[in-house]
Every structure is written in C-alpha cells, then in structure tokens.
Scaffold this active site. Sequence first.
Site, PDB file in Angstrom:
ATOM      1  N   LEU A 106     -13.926  21.592  -6.597  1.00 49.58           N
ATOM      2  CA  LEU A 106     -13.693  22.690  -5.650  1.00 49.58           C
ATOM      3  C   LEU A 106     -13.831  24.064  -6.318  1.00 49.58           C
ATOM      4  CD1 LEU A 106     -10.714  21.428  -3.451  1.00 49.58           C
ATOM      5  CD2 LEU A 106     -13.115  21.660  -2.817  1.00 49.58           C
ATOM      6  N   ASN A 134      -3.396  31.414 -19.418  1.00 45.86           N
ATOM      7  CA  ASN A 134      -3.887  30.375 -18.519  1.00 45.86           C
ATOM      8  C   ASN A 134      -5.160  29.775 -19.134  1.00 45.86           C
ATOM      9  OD1 ASN A 134      -4.684  28.735 -16.414  1.00 45.86           O
ATOM     10  ND2 ASN A 134      -4.307  30.266 -14.828  1.00 45.86           N
ATOM     11  N   TYR A 141     -13.686  29.510 -16.452  1.00 47.86           N
ATOM     12  CA  TYR A 141     -14.520  30.694 -16.241  1.00 47.86           C
ATOM     13  C   TYR A 141     -15.591  30.814 -17.325  1.00 47.86           C
ATOM     14  CZ  TYR A 141     -11.127  31.964 -12.684  1.00 47.86           C
ATOM     15  OH  TYR A 141     -10.332  31.947 -11.566  1.00 47.86           O
TER      16      TYR A 141
END
Length: 174
Positions: A106, A134, A141
């Site tokens: 997703l 994180n 990313y």
Amino acid sequence: MPMIEMAQSTDVNTIRDLSIATFAETFASLNTEEDMEQYNERHFSTDELQREIDNPDSTFMVAKVDGVPAGYMKVNVGDAQTEEMLGNRMEVQRLYILRQYKRNGLGTRFMHTAFDMARAQGKSVIWLGVWEHNDAAIAFYKRMGFVQFGSHDFVLGNDRQTDLLMEAAVDRLV
C-alpha cells in the site's frame, strides 16, 4: 484487491479515525500520553481535518482493503505545504497505514500515486518530513528514491522533535 480513492469532503470521519489510529500505532510507544492527546486534539479534530480536506491545495487519498479503510495519504501543493517551497514542489505530508495492512504494497502504491499526481501537475520534486527516529519509514522513502536535504522542528504536544526533510525528483522511475 486494495483500492486507492480520492477522499471526499464527506470522508472526514474516516480520515479522523485513520489519523488517530495510525498515529498512535506509529508513535504512542515513544511519546507521552499527554503529548499524543494534545497532538490529536489540535491536528486530528473533525473541524481541522474538514478544513484540510476542503483546501483545494490539499488532496487526501484513502486505501481500502475489501472495502475497509486501511490507510491514507495527504499531499499538498502551493500554500498548503508545511514549509515554504518553490512552486514546482509537492509535499507528501502524511502517509499512514494501519499496522495490520502494512507490508502489502500500500505504501508503494500511495507513493506511485503521489508521483503520478506530481507529474500531472507539472511538479519536479516531491518532498516530505519524517521523524528522525522512524527508521522503517526512512528506509522506505530511501527505497522510493528520496534523499535528505535538511531538517525541521516538529512539535508533538510539548515535545520538540526533529523531522528529516527528504526529496525525490518526480522524473525518476518509481
């Protein structure tokens, strides 16, 4: 098959529920309950989210798995961006997926959608902020082609934290 749809003004409660649940799953164990509650009240109130959804410079997308909301993404252009940026940039301000739906592609589908939107709008760069602790999101990313270009303060309740600012060229293949 998961579906990603553009959120409508009437989806405010779905966005609110997803915002609170995914934010808690991601950050509650690393922050105080008071700071989390204060953040939720300020940023995830129905009124605040309705203003954001109705802003023509912001777009919310909702992912559904078997008709059940599984996550969402918010992108901003123009004055809706959380930092002053040149007109050729688009911000991915939020990308959150409920824990039970992670690792199913997703996030990648959301990012492909963001890159498609940016291309369609003539943007050359997508940028975002991600909490420096994180690690999973930072790694994701980077896999999507983002590199760090700076940092900024992010205030969660009464706690000042640091977000890494990352960007990717829109013309790269994702």
